[in-house]
Design an enzyme around this catalytic site. Structure first.
Site, PDB file in Angstrom:
ATOM      1  N   TYR A  14       0.844  -1.210   0.000  1.00  0.00           N
ATOM      2  CA  TYR A  14       0.000   0.000   0.000  1.00  0.00           C
ATOM      3  C   TYR A  14       0.874   1.253   0.000  1.00  0.00           C
ATOM      4  CZ  TYR A  14      -3.923  -3.058   1.290  1.00  0.00           C
ATOM      5  OH  TYR A  14      -4.875  -4.041   1.309  1.00  0.00           O
ATOM      6  N   GLU A  67       6.654  16.050  -0.470  1.00  0.00           N
ATOM      7  CA  GLU A  67       5.848  16.006  -1.701  1.00  0.00           C
ATOM      8  C   GLU A  67       4.769  14.928  -1.580  1.00  0.00           C
ATOM      9  OE1 GLU A  67       6.301  18.266  -4.463  1.00  0.00           O
ATOM     10  OE2 GLU A  67       4.337  17.411  -4.882  1.00  0.00           O
ATOM     11  N   GLU A  74      -3.577  17.399  -0.687  1.00  0.00           N
ATOM     12  CA  GLU A  74      -4.335  17.846  -1.874  1.00  0.00           C
ATOM     13  C   GLU A  74      -5.484  16.896  -2.179  1.00  0.00           C
ATOM     14  OE1 GLU A  74      -0.844  19.683  -4.689  1.00  0.00           O
ATOM     15  OE2 GLU A  74      -2.107  18.098  -5.515  1.00  0.00           O
ATOM     16  N   LYS A  92      -4.151  23.718   0.804  1.00  0.00           N
ATOM     17  CA  LYS A  92      -3.288  23.344  -0.335  1.00  0.00           C
ATOM     18  C   LYS A  92      -2.056  24.246  -0.423  1.00  0.00           C
ATOM     19  CE  LYS A  92      -6.449  21.067  -3.472  1.00  0.00           C
ATOM     20  NZ  LYS A  92      -6.842  20.920  -4.882  1.00  0.00           N
ATOM     21  N   ASP A  93      -2.268  25.547  -0.205  1.00  0.00           N
ATOM     22  CA  ASP A  93      -1.140  26.480  -0.344  1.00  0.00           C
ATOM     23  C   ASP A  93      -0.096  26.268   0.756  1.00  0.00           C
ATOM     24  OD1 ASP A  93      -2.459  27.456  -2.504  1.00  0.00           O
ATOM     25  OD2 ASP A  93      -3.010  29.387  -1.618  1.00  0.00           O
TER      26      ASP A  93
HETATM   27  N1  LIG Z   1     -11.196  23.724  -3.621  1.00  0.00           N
HETATM   28  C1  LIG Z   1     -10.394  24.787  -3.719  1.00  0.00           C
HETATM   29  N2  LIG Z   1     -10.750  25.953  -3.144  1.00  0.00           N
HETATM   30  C2  LIG Z   1      -9.938  27.043  -3.220  1.00  0.00           C
HETATM   31  N3  LIG Z   1      -8.758  27.079  -3.848  1.00  0.00           N
HETATM   32  C3  LIG Z   1      -8.345  25.944  -4.425  1.00  0.00           C
HETATM   33  C4  LIG Z   1      -9.123  24.736  -4.394  1.00  0.00           C
HETATM   34  N4  LIG Z   1      -8.450  23.783  -5.065  1.00  0.00           N
HETATM   35  C5  LIG Z   1      -7.313  24.350  -5.465  1.00  0.00           C
HETATM   36  N5  LIG Z   1      -7.232  25.638  -5.080  1.00  0.00           N
HETATM   37  C6  LIG Z   1      -6.131  26.589  -5.362  1.00  0.00           C
HETATM   38  O1  LIG Z   1      -5.534  26.253  -6.595  1.00  0.00           O
HETATM   39  C7  LIG Z   1      -4.167  25.891  -6.382  1.00  0.00           C
HETATM   40  C8  LIG Z   1      -3.829  24.734  -7.278  1.00  0.00           C
HETATM   41  O2  LIG Z   1      -4.591  23.611  -6.848  1.00  0.00           O
HETATM   42  P1  LIG Z   1      -4.419  22.187  -7.485  1.00  0.00           P
HETATM   43  O3  LIG Z   1      -5.371  21.262  -6.864  1.00  0.00           O
HETATM   44  O4  LIG Z   1      -4.439  22.313  -8.970  1.00  0.00           O
HETATM   45  O5  LIG Z   1      -3.000  21.807  -7.002  1.00  0.00           O
HETATM   46  P2  LIG Z   1      -1.736  21.828  -7.904  1.00  0.00           P
HETATM   47  O6  LIG Z   1      -1.348  23.221  -8.234  1.00  0.00           O
HETATM   48  O7  LIG Z   1      -2.011  20.867  -9.007  1.00  0.00           O
HETATM   49  O8  LIG Z   1      -0.675  21.298  -6.911  1.00  0.00           O
HETATM   50  P3  LIG Z   1       0.526  20.440  -7.377  1.00  0.00           P
HETATM   51  O9  LIG Z   1       1.174  21.214  -8.495  1.00  0.00           O
HETATM   52  O10 LIG Z   1       1.369  20.314  -6.145  1.00  0.00           O
HETATM   53  O11 LIG Z   1      -0.131  19.147  -7.822  1.00  0.00           O
HETATM   54  C9  LIG Z   1      -4.052  25.559  -4.884  1.00  0.00           C
HETATM   55  O12 LIG Z   1      -2.749  25.766  -4.401  1.00  0.00           O
HETATM   56  C10 LIG Z   1      -5.051  26.538  -4.297  1.00  0.00           C
HETATM   57  O13 LIG Z   1      -4.482  27.827  -4.169  1.00  0.00           O
END
Ligand SMILES: Nc1ncnc2c1ncn2[C@@H]1O[C@H](COP(=O)(O)OP(=O)(O)OP(=O)(O)O)[C@@H](O)[C@H]1O
Length: 123
Positions: A14, A67, A74, A92-93
Site C-alpha cells: 500500500y 511532496e 491535496e 493546499k497552499d
Molecule cells: N477547492 C479549492 N478551493 C480554493 N482554492 C483551491 C481549491 N483547489 C485548489 N485551489 C487553489 O488552486 C491551487 C492549485 O490547486 P491544485 O489542486 O491544482 O494543485 P496543484 O497546483 O495541481 O498542486 P501540485 O502542483 O502540487 O499538484 C491551490 O494551491 C489553491 O491555491
C-alpha cells in the site's frame, strides 16, 4: 508468523502504491527525483565526505517525504470539496509552501557542498 508477514507485505505494498501515485500524478515529484539523482551522481563524482552524504541524503528524502504528504493533503481536500473554499486554498497552499521551503533548504545544502568543489574544479 505467516499472518504477520502477510500483513507487513500488504502494508508495504500500500505504501509503494502511495509513492507510485505521487510519482505518476505529480510532475514536481518527477523533478525532485531527477534533481535528487543528479545530486547523488555529483556526490559520487566529487567523492564527497560522509558527513556531506548525510546532509545530502537527509535533504533529498525530506523533499520526497513532503511532496508525498502534499499529495495526500491535496487529495483529501479534493475529496472533501471540489467547490472553491478559502480554507481549501489555505490547506493546499500551506502544504505546497512546506515543499517549497524544503526544496530551498536542499538547494542551500547542495550549494554549500558542491559550490566550493565546482569552483576548485574550474580554477
Ligand atoms: N477547492 C479549492 N478551493 C480554493 N482554492 C483551491 C481549491 N483547489 C485548489 N485551489 C487553489 O488552486 C491551487 C492549485 O490547486 P491544485 O489542486 O491544482 O494543485 P496543484 O497546483 O495541481 O498542486 P501540485 O502542483 O502540487 O499538484 C491551490 O494551491 C489553491 O491555491
Amino acid at each position: 508468523m505467516g499472518k504477520i508477514r502477510r500483513k507487513l507485505t500488504k502494508s508495504f505494498s500500500y505504501a509503494i502504491d502511495g509513492i507510485k501515485y505521487t510519482i505518476k500524478s505529480q510532475p514536481n515529484m518527477r523533478i525532485h527525483l531527477g534533481v535528487g539523482t543528479i545530486a547523488i551522481a555529483a556526490g559520487i563524482a566529487f567523492r564527497i565526505a560522509s558527513y556531506e552524504w548525510l546532509a545530502l541524503v537527509i535533504v533529498i528524502f525530506f523533499v520526497f517525504i513532503l511532496e508525498i504528504l502534499n499529495t495526500a493533503i491535496e487529495t483529501l481536500v479534493d475529496l472533501y470539496t471540489e467547490d472553491y473554499h478559502h480554507l481549501a486554498k489555505v490547506a493546499k497552499d500551506t502544504a505546497a509552501g512546506a515543499v517549497m521551503v524544503a526544496a530551498i533548504m536542499s538547494v542551500c545544502v547542495g550549494l554549500i557542498i558542491f559550490l566550493p568543489k565546482i569552483v576548485n574544479w574550474f580554477f
